[in-house]
Scaffold this active site. Structure first.
Site, PDB file in Angstrom:
ATOM      1  N   HIS A 239       0.810  -1.111  -0.316  1.00  0.00           N
ATOM      2  CA  HIS A 239      -0.065   0.005  -0.026  1.00  0.00           C
ATOM      3  C   HIS A 239       0.820   1.180   0.014  1.00  0.00           C
ATOM      4  CE1 HIS A 239      -3.608   2.405   1.047  1.00  0.00           C
ATOM      5  NE2 HIS A 239      -2.825   3.041   1.875  1.00  0.00           N
ATOM      6  N   ASP A 241       1.059   5.091  -0.088  1.00  0.00           N
ATOM      7  CA  ASP A 241       0.462   6.475  -0.166  1.00  0.00           C
ATOM      8  C   ASP A 241       1.011   7.287  -1.194  1.00  0.00           C
ATOM      9  OD1 ASP A 241      -1.584   5.888   1.920  1.00  0.00           O
ATOM     10  OD2 ASP A 241      -0.268   5.311   3.171  1.00  0.00           O
ATOM     11  N   ASP A 351      -7.869   1.435   2.306  1.00  0.00           N
ATOM     12  CA  ASP A 351      -7.260   2.482   3.327  1.00  0.00           C
ATOM     13  C   ASP A 351      -8.295   3.759   3.369  1.00  0.00           C
ATOM     14  OD1 ASP A 351      -5.806   3.405   5.507  1.00  0.00           O
ATOM     15  OD2 ASP A 351      -4.413   4.296   4.106  1.00  0.00           O
ATOM     16  N   HIS A 550      -6.280   9.768  -0.916  1.00  0.00           N
ATOM     17  CA  HIS A 550      -6.857   9.673   0.512  1.00  0.00           C
ATOM     18  C   HIS A 550      -6.127  10.017   1.581  1.00  0.00           C
ATOM     19  CE1 HIS A 550      -5.071   5.584   0.348  1.00  0.00           C
ATOM     20  NE2 HIS A 550      -4.699   6.017   1.638  1.00  0.00           N
TER      21      HIS A 550
HETATM   22 ZN   LIG Z   1      -3.354   4.869   2.783  1.00  0.00          ZN
END
Ligand SMILES: [Zn+2]
Length: 985
Positions: A239, A241, A351, A550
């Site tokens: 994951h 970001d 997430d 996000h």
């Molecule tokens: Zn995230």
């Protein structure tokens, strides 16, 4: 007996011994270093650098700088036939690589990432010669008593931050490694199992091994097959970001590191599959790391690398507009289709901080079938009751949904996590499969080799569920086929946490709203003008979409990220504004003196506009423009301002010496709007000290302490004395801040606007504005993307209690039979409507991770709109659209009295969301939706060339042809239905 020793220090000692046996013998590596401040450079540029001798133990890396290390060495001849590795510790902190990381380059190409979990680089000799591009990322502080640093300031900090601890060649003993891994898996499994035969059996084997060093005992314990009927589909993942505690430029490099590691590991483990979302990150690879992108392309073709996700980035789903979410799908899915011929079927948002009830329809309308998240396991009040279920949206669309029961997207593939994942699955009676995402995100490099080794051992091992390394798509296909009697969750998947993210970093949110609006206008007027700058619009949209990531749009990133976001989004507004200006100039027929009013909204308008030197009433048709003649208002409609009273034919507003509204009298309805004795438009300042997740959270106990009501008035002044408009300015000073409001009422209007200009210098405060109203209802209505939802105004259940701060878009309405009050805004998202008090969150001031979040200047407008009847018939939706899209006035040379509407719909509940050129042809796309939650037959009349018309999906793929007669298309519309109409010229 010995088990007690084993699980204490004895176990650690044995494990340490076993691990110590893996890395044997040493040979030195020679280092030299070339340090680069500022932005990263290319490999070619790095090769021209001046490298200086560097030793293990030396310090390197001032914050946000890059150091290129040249690594050279010689594998001793005596190591022939053994696996040699280069081992590094460049100064790692923690497991997830939030500080320093490197990318190793070999033969001029990205080779593999160097991070805390990928410290061994397999090398072949005899000569060892490669580079490491090491990034020095300072540690951000997301919560707690420690001050969060300004990353913008740290960019200038001179001192090196990391100590290079290890660089050497070692032999990696594969037999010893296998034994250490066997031992670890069995110990972990025993620790995870309840008392019972299997646990005893494993303990016996471990004891025997500890006493006799007899490996056959371990082998025997490892050989008993699983008796579980539950199958875990394990999917490798990282994951990443897209920006968070680091800016875009670093994420680009994080992707290069993690993706090259994943590619390299695929060569070592033929069954390893890696799922990767976010086409925006792939696009970075295509642009900056063509070798990595080519590697990905090959592995996708081979079925080893799985594109997942569908959206351009894993976007926040609370704040973006409906059209922006539609474009997340459009651009995301098109990228995978165009680059890999791959059509993703799942929306992958593990997430993201809450999911609106319009999302199921958007998934289905983009050709998707499945939805994945795990974030609701973080809920602070109510845990989700199911993990495999149908999710039904406001329009009735149902989507097969799965929450991986490990409650993480950073799985470590330990036996306890696998055992718990199966044990905690809440839908065993309906399904026998679950998904498990393993691998470190964000800089931890994704799955580590030991995780795959663990997968091999747990594949079919008694005491654990069965485990397969598969694609996510295989899980969804099999699970949706096999599952039965699934429950259905209706409505939004509200996230009971991070409620501050509707408000934090307000400037970015305002720019986001303005950019969404500006792009809508640029597209419509470009279609009308017949000159469509497709490439410019494509780039501007992608700039907006990436900033809806996000951790960006919610406000949870470091200061540097907002420096980038505010610049990028202002750029989108400027580019789109320029496109609109050009198109409208063309439509207005060149230089002239006629006043032309452009209306982007899909209902006709008559409004007061400010021409700079004077006010004027202008008219414009739906999605069109008109040359102005002499529209005017009646004498009754005109605004009159006298001492502390402002009124027109609809409303009479009174205020007191403190500038608080004491009355809003609805003349048409003959009733008082405000609750008796309460002041309207009351600014309230709350202490706002979330226990953790500072930028993210508003804690429920912020309500325990009474707010400070801002009732001191520093100045009051009538600015516009009446006629077409009345305006009064109120100025308040409090703390270190200053709040100026212009209260505006236009002739004939029932929208009372508050145009705010704030100089905000508070810390840990939440500013809200309150309207206590004389309306009683157990439910309030909030606009979401492509529709609206109702939420309770009481706290009957824990689910109601948890919704003490909710997300809404341009309007929220509290209505009882026959009457209601709406709050409108031009860039706010946080609401609470409790009992009969309606409040909007205006500003926050968290200090972590951005110590200066929200400090400084803010501009925004909110409005109160009392109305007889239901919000639908009263025109609340249209009023909110108009507040966000003022009529644009252009001087031109088109003939007097000429006007044109591009698209007119005869039913007010059907709204035009977008008019754009098709992605792949010169057809025009008209996106409409039903906004009331009812059904109707709508006639869509267009003056655009339309020889044929098709209903399409969001990807603009034709579904059915619809008849066009004299420019009219007739459509049957169901509640909240999104319709994508393609008009072929
Ligand atoms: Zn995230």
């Amino acid at each position: 007996m010995i088990w007690g020793v084993l699980t204490g220090t004895g176990l650690d000692a044995i494990r340490d011994q076993l691990l110590a046996a893996v890395e044997r013998e040493r040979a030195p590596l020679e280092l030299s270093a070339f340090a680069v401040r500022g932005e990263p450079i290319t490999f070619a540029e790095a090769m021209r650098g001046e490298y200086r001798p560097f030793n293990v133990g030396d310090r390197w890396g001032p914050p946000w700088s890059t150091t290129w290390f040249h690594v050279r060495g010689q594998i001793p001849e005596s190591w022939a036939g053994q696996r040699a590795v280069a081992v590094f510790d460049i100064g790692f902190e923690g497991q997830t690589g939030f500080t320093c990381e490197g990318l190793a380059w070999k033969d001029g190409k990205p080779w593999r990432g160097v991070d805390p979990n990928h410290r061994w680089l397999p090398v072949a000799g005899p000569e060892v010669d490669f580079y490491i591009e090491a990034a020095a990322m300072p540690k951000a502080v997301v919560s707690g008593p420690e001050d969060a640093p300004s990353m913008i300031r740290l960019r200038e900090a001179p001192d090196p931050a990391f100590t290079f601890r290890q660089a050497e060649l070692r032999v990696q003993d594969q037999t010893a490694r296998k034994l250490a891994l066997d031992f670890k898996v069995l110990v972990d499994l025993a620790l995870a199992l309840p008392e019972g035969d299997r646990r005893s059996e494993i303990i016996e084997a471990l004891e025997k091994f500890a006493q006799t060093n007899d490996q056959s005992a371990l082998a025997k314990a490892m050989s008993r097959p699983s008796s579980s009927r539950h199958l875990i589909h394990a999917v490798g993942h990282a994951h990443i970001d897209t920006a968070w505690l680091w800016p875009f430029r670093e994420t680009r490099r994080k992707c290069a590191r993690t993706f090259s590691t994943a590619l390299a590991m695929m060569d070592e483990y033929p069954d390893y599959i890696f799922a990767c979302s976010q086409p925006a990150q792939y696009a970075w690879m295509k642009a900056s790391y063509p070798d990595i992108f080519e590697g990905i392309r090959q592995k996708v073709a081979a079925g080893r690398w799985e594109p997942v996700g569908s959206m351009w980035v894993e976007a926040d789903c609370n704040i973006p507009s409906g059209e922006a979410l539609a474009r997340q799908f459009l651009h995301g899915k098109r990228f995978f289709m165009n680059e890999f011929g791959y059509d993703t079927k799942e929306l992958w948002l593990p997430d993201v901080f809450g999911y609106p009830a319009s999302l199921p329809q958007l998934i289905a309308e983009s050709g998707g079938e499945f939805f994945l998240t795990q974030k609701l396991s973080w809920n602070d009040t109510n845990k989700p009751a199911h993990q495999t279920f149908f999710w039904e949206g406001i329009d009735g669309t149902r989507i097969f949904t799965h929450f991986p029961p490990a409650d993480t997207y950073n799985g470590d593939f330990s036996a306890p996590q696998i055992v718990r994942s199966a044990a905690d699955f809440k839908d065993h009676d309906r399904s026998s499969r679950s998904l498990y995402l393993y691998g470190w995100g964000d800089g931890g490099g994704g799955p580590e080799p030991d995780m795959i080794e663990s997968a091999h051992r747990l594949r079919n091992l008694d005491g654990a569920p069965r485990v397969e390394l598969t694609k996510a798509a295989e899980f969804f296909a099999a699970a949706s086929k096999e599952a039965h009697e699934l429950t259905t969750w209706v409505g939004e998947l509200y996230f009971e946490l991070h409620r501050g993210t509707y408000t934090t970093q307000s400037r970015t949110k305002r720019l986001n709203r303005r950019a969404e609006q500006a792009l809508r206008e640029a597209e419509i007027w470009s279609v009308a003008a017949g000159a469509y700058p497709a490439a410019e619009l494509d780039a501007a949209w992608k700039q907006l979409l990436i900033n809806q990531f996000h951790d960006i749009l919610p406000g949870s990133s470091i200061d540097w990220v907002y420096e980038d976001a505010e610049r990028d989004l202002a750029g989108v507004v400027e580019v789109a504004g320029g496109i609109t200006t050009g198109a409208q100039a063309k439509l207005a027929g060149g230089t002239g003196e006629n006043v032309v009013a452009f209306n982007v909204n899909s209902h006709p308008r008559l409004e007061v506009v400010d021409l700079g030197d004077r006010l004027r009433v202008v008219e414009a048709p739906a999605c069109g423009w008109a040359v102005q003649s002499d529209a005017s208002v009646t004498k009754e409609q005109a605004v009159v301002v006298s001492d502390a009273v402002m009124q027109n034919d609809q409303l009479r507003v009174r205020w007191d010496k403190r500038g608080l509204l004491t009355s809003i009298w609805d003349k048409e309805a003959g009733r008082e709007v405000l609750a008796p004795g309460a002041g309207g438009n009351l600014l309230q300042l709350h202490d706002d000290n979330p226990k953790q997740w500072d930028a993210w959270d508003i804690d429920l106990d912020y309500l325990k302490k009474e707010p400070v009501d801002l009732v001191e008035l520093s100045a009051q002044q009538v600015e516009v004395p009446g006629g077409l408009r009345g305006a009064v300015r109120f100025t308040r000073e409090f703390g270190h801040s200053r709040f100026t409001q212009r209260m505006v009422l236009d002739a004939g209007s029932r929208v009372l606007r508050f145009e705010c200009d704030v100089d905000w210098h508070e810390e840990h405060k939440l500013l809200k504005v309150a309207f206590p109203v004389a309306v009683h209802s157990p439910r309030a209505t909030y606009e979401i993307q492509f529709g609206h939802v109702e939420r309770t105004t009481h706290t009957n259940t824990s689910w109601d209690q948890a919704r003490f701060e909710v997300c809404g878009h341009r309007w929220a309405d509290l209505g009882e039979a026959g009457y209601g009050v709406a709050l409108l805004n031009d860039c706010k998202y946080g609401y609470d409507i409790r009992g009969s008090v309606m409040r909007v969150s205006l500003l926050r001031a968290p200090t972590h991770p951005d110590p200066t979040a929200d400090l400084g200047g803010h501009r925004f407008t909110y409005a109160v709109m009392p109305h007889p009847g239901d919000f639908r018939d009263a025109g609340v939706i249209a009023a909110a659209e108009d507040l966000n899209a003022p009529l644009r006035i252009v001087r031109g040379n088109v003939p007097a009295a000429s006007s044109r509407s591009l698209v007119e719909v005869d039913m007010p509940q059907v709204v035009v969301e977008a008019i754009k050129r098709a992605e792949d042809s010169d057809a025009v796309i008209v996106r409409l939706y039903e906004s009331w939650g009812g059904r109707c037959t709508a006639r869509v009349r267009t003056t655009l060339p339309a020889s044929r018309a098709f209903l399409c999906d969001l990807l603009e793929r034709n579904r059915t042809e619809v008849a066009v007669r004299d420019g009219v298309v007739e459509l049957d519309v169901t509640p909240f239905k999104i319709l994508t109409l393609k008009l072929e010229p």
